[in-house]
Design an enzyme around this catalytic site. Structure first.
Site, PDB file in Angstrom:
ATOM      1  N   HIS A 132      15.110  96.878   9.136  1.00  0.00           N
ATOM      2  CA  HIS A 132      14.891  97.763   7.989  1.00  0.00           C
ATOM      3  C   HIS A 132      15.155  97.046   6.666  1.00  0.00           C
ATOM      4  CE1 HIS A 132      13.878 101.727   9.588  1.00  0.00           C
ATOM      5  NE2 HIS A 132      14.647 101.438  10.613  1.00  0.00           N
ATOM      6  N   ASP A 175      12.780  94.428   5.722  1.00  0.00           N
ATOM      7  CA  ASP A 175      11.553  93.746   5.268  1.00  0.00           C
ATOM      8  C   ASP A 175      11.018  94.442   4.017  1.00  0.00           C
ATOM      9  OD1 ASP A 175      10.768  95.971   6.830  1.00  0.00           O
ATOM     10  OD2 ASP A 175       9.105  94.915   7.816  1.00  0.00           O
ATOM     11  N   GLY A 225       5.240 103.312  21.449  1.00  0.00           N
ATOM     12  CA  GLY A 225       6.363 104.155  21.017  1.00  0.00           C
ATOM     13  C   GLY A 225       7.729 103.605  21.382  1.00  0.00           C
ATOM     14  N   SER A 268       3.542  98.215  18.990  1.00  0.00           N
ATOM     15  CA  SER A 268       2.205  98.378  19.568  1.00  0.00           C
ATOM     16  C   SER A 268       1.185  98.629  18.460  1.00  0.00           C
ATOM     17  CB  SER A 268       2.195  99.523  20.577  1.00  0.00           C
ATOM     18  OG  SER A 268       2.590 100.722  19.949  1.00  0.00           O
ATOM     19  N   ASP A 318       6.058  93.309  11.171  1.00  0.00           N
ATOM     20  CA  ASP A 318       5.361  93.442  12.457  1.00  0.00           C
ATOM     21  C   ASP A 318       4.003  92.744  12.440  1.00  0.00           C
ATOM     22  OD1 ASP A 318       7.536  95.053  12.766  1.00  0.00           O
ATOM     23  OD2 ASP A 318       6.415  96.935  12.852  1.00  0.00           O
TER      24      ASP A 318
END
Ligand code: GLA
Length: 387
Positions: free
Chosen positions: A38, A40, A129, A134, A179
């Site tokens: 948390h 980035d 999830g 994903s 991500d």
């Protein structure tokens, strides 16, 4: 979910759906974050690896006589085929998993419509999830195929940014760059230390004496809007107060804990910012610990990160805490913490490689988690163009 061979599954799905062969196939990895959670989106440092689980997109343009549609199918969502006029997708009218695909196509095409319809088929071994990204794997595999279909060749950093924009604008999640960046830029056998201000990285080799065990709580989060956006807004409010009192600061990563004493910061915002500031220092220290192969120190830092996410950032949950505690008490584990956005999803453990099989078996036998696997750092997303 085909965990074994998503590439052949995606190609077969494409052929059985569209009755012709795909012309491009892209494979994009999911990720797990070692540390730097948390932060980035607060301009911090993060240290993820790509995992050896992938989403594969097989695609081609529709025949010239076909309608100007985006048609997409996914093995994971057999009952949710996407069929959207290309004009609508540029306008952003899409929902569900199709929003990610439409968003990426729209970002890649820019203001012009693709010359023909776009057909895509997906298969994935990245659990949905579970906090293993994903959605970034879906976005990046889509972007590589779409760029190939449009005859564009974009540097991986540009692809990552286009995918992040798609997530912001079409999926409504104000995520950071981690991500998409790791999926596009990962280096096999290395973690990446990513500077989220300059959006550059250095590779951190992961020696074979250690590896990573990932265990899913089975509690699946919905990374949308609410809590995530709230955390981000809290950090921004705290930073605004610090800037007002003590200019010039560009981001929370240039702040120290003493800056949190400036007047006017809301107590909850202060806790959130304390996580953002302390986590940055932990990432820097963790990189050094990895370089020096000081595994117990790296493990301690991972545990501290978990505590900060649990107590200051408040994005953990009972299931994550229990699983992290269990792993932290298991011989052969250097350190374990929640990973990803939180509220469910997975725990990552840095483990001694010779104990990894045993640790996975123990967790499964104890019924602590139904999805446990180990992974070495995988390589970046790649594209194949077929004849
Ligand atoms: C999600 C977001 C990332 C990052 C993590 C938390 O995965 O997509 O940008 O903020 O949560 O570290």
């Amino acid at each position: 979910m085909p965990t074994s061979e998503p590439r052949s599954s995606a190609v077969s799905l494409f052929e059985s759906t569209f009755k012709h062969a795909p012309t491009a196939v892209a494979t994009a990895p999911g990720r797990v974050n070692i540390i730097g959670e948390h932060i980035d989106y607060t301009g911090g440092f993060v240290m993820p690896i790509a995992i050896a689980r992938h989403t594969v997109c097989a695609g081609s343009l529709a025949p010239e006589t076909g309608e100007l549609l985006l048609e997409a199918v996914s093995l994971d969502r057999p009952n949710e085929p996407v069929r959207l006029p290309l004009g609508d997708l540029i306008a952003g009218r899409s929902s569900g998993w199709g929003a990610y695909v439409a968003g990426v196509l729209s970002q890649c095409a820019g203001s012009s419509l693709p010359p023909r319809g776009v057909r895509l088929a997906f298969a994935s071994s990245v659990p949905v999830g579970a906090g293993l990204s994903s959605s970034a794997a879906l976005e990046v595999s889509t972007a590589l195929v779409v760029n190939a279909l449009l005859g564009e060749s974009k540097p991986p950093a540009e692809v990552a940014k286009a995918c992040r924009r798609a997530e912001h604008e079409f999926a409504g999640v104000p995520c950071g760059i981690m991500d998409q960046y790791i999926s596009c830029m990962a280096v096999e056998e290395n973690a990446l230390f990513i500077d989220c201000v300059s959006e550059t990285h250095r590779a951190v080799p992961i020696p074979h004496e250690v590896t990573f065990v990932i265990a899913d709580t089975g509690k699946h989060h919905e990374l949308s809007k609410g809590e995530y956006a709230e955390r981000r807004a809290s950090c921004e409010r705290a930073l605004a107060m610090i800037r007002k009192a003590r200019d010039p600061y560009r981001s929370l990563r240039h702040c120290t804990l003493s800056d949190l004493g400036v007047p006017g910061i809301d107590p909850v915002d202060r806790k959130r910012a304390r996580h953002a500031i302390s986590e940055c220092a932990r990432v820097l220290a963790t990189e050094q610990a990895f370089v020096g192969k000081r595994w117990s120190q790296a493990g301690d830092l991972m545990r501290q990160s978990h505590a900060s996410l649990r107590d200051d950032y408040e994005v953990s949950c009972d299931e994550l805490n229990t699983l992290a505690d269990l792993l932290n008490a298991t011989p052969g584990v250097h350190g374990a913490r929640m990973t990803g956005a939180g509220f469910g999803g997975c725990v990552i453990a840095l483990v001694h490689a010779s104990r990894a099989d045993e640790i996975c078996e123990q967790l499964l036998a104890a019924g602590a988690s139904r999805l446990v696997f180990q992974t070495r750092p995988a390589g970046a997303a790649r594209l194949e163009t077929l004849g």
